[in-house]
Design a protein around this motif. Structure first.
Motif, PDB file in Angstrom:
ATOM      1  N   ALA A   1      83.182  93.913  69.923  1.00 42.21           N
ATOM      2  CA  ALA A   1      84.016  93.110  69.516  1.00 42.21           C
ATOM      3  C   ALA A   1      83.599  91.588  69.388  1.00 42.21           C
ATOM      4  N   ARG A   2      83.176  91.252  70.454  1.00 50.12           N
ATOM      5  CA  ARG A   2      82.706  89.822  70.409  1.00 50.12           C
ATOM      6  C   ARG A   2      81.582  89.603  69.396  1.00 50.12           C
ATOM      7  N   ASN A   3      80.594  90.405  69.101  1.00 44.53           N
ATOM      8  CA  ASN A   3      79.675  90.287  67.943  1.00 44.53           C
ATOM      9  C   ASN A   3      80.230  90.423  66.525  1.00 44.53           C
ATOM     10  N   ILE A   4      81.285  90.941  66.358  1.00 45.53           N
ATOM     11  CA  ILE A   4      82.085  91.168  65.337  1.00 45.53           C
ATOM     12  C   ILE A   4      82.819  89.795  65.113  1.00 45.53           C
ATOM     13  N   LEU A   5      83.206  89.058  65.916  1.00 41.66           N
ATOM     14  CA  LEU A   5      83.952  87.804  65.932  1.00 41.66           C
ATOM     15  C   LEU A   5      82.920  86.833  65.491  1.00 41.66           C
ATOM     16  N   LYS A   6      81.670  86.919  66.269  1.00 38.95           N
ATOM     17  CA  LYS A   6      80.710  85.954  65.743  1.00 38.95           C
ATOM     18  C   LYS A   6      80.021  86.050  64.257  1.00 38.95           C
ATOM     19  N   ARG A   7      80.197  87.279  63.772  1.00 38.06           N
ATOM     20  CA  ARG A   7      79.763  87.402  62.506  1.00 38.06           C
ATOM     21  C   ARG A   7      80.613  87.109  61.455  1.00 38.06           C
ATOM     22  N   THR A   8      81.982  87.153  61.857  1.00 44.93           N
ATOM     23  CA  THR A   8      83.132  86.772  60.884  1.00 44.93           C
ATOM     24  C   THR A   8      83.291  85.120  60.982  1.00 44.93           C
ATOM     25  N   GLY A   9      82.709  84.698  61.899  1.00 47.48           N
ATOM     26  CA  GLY A   9      82.866  83.032  61.876  1.00 47.48           C
ATOM     27  C   GLY A   9      84.102  82.479  62.823  1.00 47.48           C
ATOM     28  N   SER A  10      84.503  83.787  63.281  1.00 50.44           N
ATOM     29  CA  SER A  10      85.952  83.223  63.844  1.00 50.44           C
ATOM     30  C   SER A  10      85.918  82.223  65.321  1.00 50.44           C
ATOM     31  N   ILE A  11      84.759  82.870  66.260  1.00 56.68           N
ATOM     32  CA  ILE A  11      84.441  81.555  67.301  1.00 56.68           C
ATOM     33  C   ILE A  11      84.120  80.338  66.751  1.00 56.68           C
ATOM     34  N   ASP A  12      83.378  80.110  65.716  1.00 60.45           N
ATOM     35  CA  ASP A  12      83.038  78.769  65.056  1.00 60.45           C
ATOM     36  C   ASP A  12      84.065  78.149  64.712  1.00 60.45           C
ATOM     37  N   TYR A  13      85.086  78.903  63.901  1.00 62.96           N
ATOM     38  CA  TYR A  13      86.305  78.371  63.478  1.00 62.96           C
ATOM     39  C   TYR A  13      87.139  77.860  64.490  1.00 62.96           C
ATOM     40  N   ALA A  14      87.496  78.557  65.464  1.00 62.96           N
ATOM     41  CA  ALA A  14      88.115  78.195  66.856  1.00 62.96           C
ATOM     42  C   ALA A  14      87.808  76.738  67.334  1.00 62.96           C
ATOM     43  N   ILE A  15      86.246  76.860  67.323  1.00 64.50           N
ATOM     44  CA  ILE A  15      85.660  75.615  67.934  1.00 64.50           C
ATOM     45  C   ILE A  15      86.015  74.299  66.997  1.00 64.50           C
ATOM     46  N   GLU A  16      86.052  74.544  65.736  1.00 69.82           N
ATOM     47  CA  GLU A  16      86.229  73.564  64.870  1.00 69.82           C
ATOM     48  C   GLU A  16      87.776  73.127  64.774  1.00 69.82           C
ATOM     49  N   MET A  17      88.521  74.139  65.129  1.00 67.87           N
ATOM     50  CA  MET A  17      89.929  73.644  64.970  1.00 67.87           C
ATOM     51  C   MET A  17      90.305  73.090  66.382  1.00 67.87           C
TER      52      MET A  17
END
Length: 334
Positions: free
Chosen positions: A282-298
């Protein structure tokens, strides 16, 4: 983030927490029944970062006020925060907090409920003792009362968000604005009013604290996915297992394009017995989708917005601390 500023914020928080400790311990007298008094004292006396009461003091000082006059409100805000923690732990069934046994486990559910109620009542008793003009007292009572109501709304929204329904980004932000930010904001605005700020400046400081609170919670959500368990003290996968609607999950559910990835992620999200291997998938899917980077930017966006609200203040040590506190909020490893 500037590592020096972050360390300054941590050191200043520790110093202010130590200074506030005697005041926090001074309002709950020895009375009967003893087990209720002990339960009321447990959480606020145990310590913690004490960001909220420190913000009350700093906001008062930043507008040129007498910080000693803000101490009762700082204690009241800390009591309200701890009252919500007692009830949160009871609702979530948590057995540990800050390394201690939670109130409902140690004292039993009925006493934990009463301890939360007791801290809530004590907070308003303390506010009533403040040495401020009557019009300022009315404003602070209104701000804090509305904040507690909004806290209840935010907590219920958070509970509702765990029912399996998809939550929009707007719903998520509104939930954390109420559940986390509002107490930061009421304390900061109250501290400014005690310090003699006019309504416009007090509301600018309130907006600063609202944005800081959102960034703080977003970064907590990020740590809940990719944090180091040795530093955070909790599994980095539990938010996924619980199916929590965080900034990361809200973004992912809307932006995962690969159907196989989406199906796999949804099969793991909310699976309480998910293995570490499944969490890593699940974590790798989140990374590939850019969701973790998006959260940091937000989170960074809200941090910058918070700092910009302080432009109305003259330069001072207290203003510097408030800026450092905003940056520290999303620079933590715990």
């Amino acid at each position: 983030m500037d590592g020096r500023i972050m360390m300054d914020a941590k050191q200043e928080l520790a110093r202010m927490s130590e200074e506030l400790d005697s005041a926090i311990r001074s309002y709950i007298k020895d009375e009967e029944p003893n087990n209720l008094v002990e339960a009321c004292r447990q959480y606020p006396y145990h310590g913690g970062k004490r960001m909220r009461p420190s913000m009350v003091i700093a906001a008062c000082g930043a507008v040129g006020g007498d910080k000693d006059k803000a101490v009762p409100l700082a204690v009241a805000i800390e009591y309200i925060h701890n009252f919500t923690l007692i009830h949160d732990d009871l609702m979530d069934g948590d057995e540990k907090r800050r390394g201690m046994t939670t109130s409902h486990v140690k004292y039993g559910m009925p006493t934990a409920v009463l301890a939360g109620d007791g801290l809530f009542a004590k907070a308003f008793e303390i506010i009533s003792t403040m040495d401020v003009p009557s019009d300022v007292m009315r404003k602070i009572l209104n701000i804090v009362s509305v904040a507690v109501w909004d806290l209840a709304r935010g907590q219920q929204m958070d509970i509702n968000n765990e029912n399996g329904e998809k939550v929009t980004m707007e719903q998520y932000i509104e939930t954390i604005r109420l559940k986390t930010s509002i107490l930061f904001a009421s304390g900061a605005a109250g501290g400014a009013l005690i310090g003699g700020a006019d309504d416009d400046v007090a509301m600018a400081i309130r907006d600063y604290a609202m944005s800081l609170g959102v960034a703080f919670q977003m970064y907590d959500d990020i740590l809940g996915i990719i944090g180091d368990p040795a530093k955070t003290g909790k599994s980095a996968g539990n938010d996924i297992r619980k199916g929590k609607s965080t900034v990361i999950v809200c973004h992912a559910l809307k932006n995962i394009k690969n159907k196989e990835d989406l199906d796999r992620f949804e099969s793991i999200l909310g699976k309480m017995d998910a293995s570490e291997d499944e969490i890593e998938i699940a974590r790798n899917i989140l990374k590939r989708t850019g969701s973790i980077d998006y959260a940091i930017e937000m989170a960074e966006k809200y941090t910058k917005d918070a700092i910009s609200k302080l432009d109305c203040l003259k330069d001072s040590k207290d203003k510097e601390f408030m800026i450092a506190l905003a940056e520290y909020a999303m620079s933590r490893d715990v």
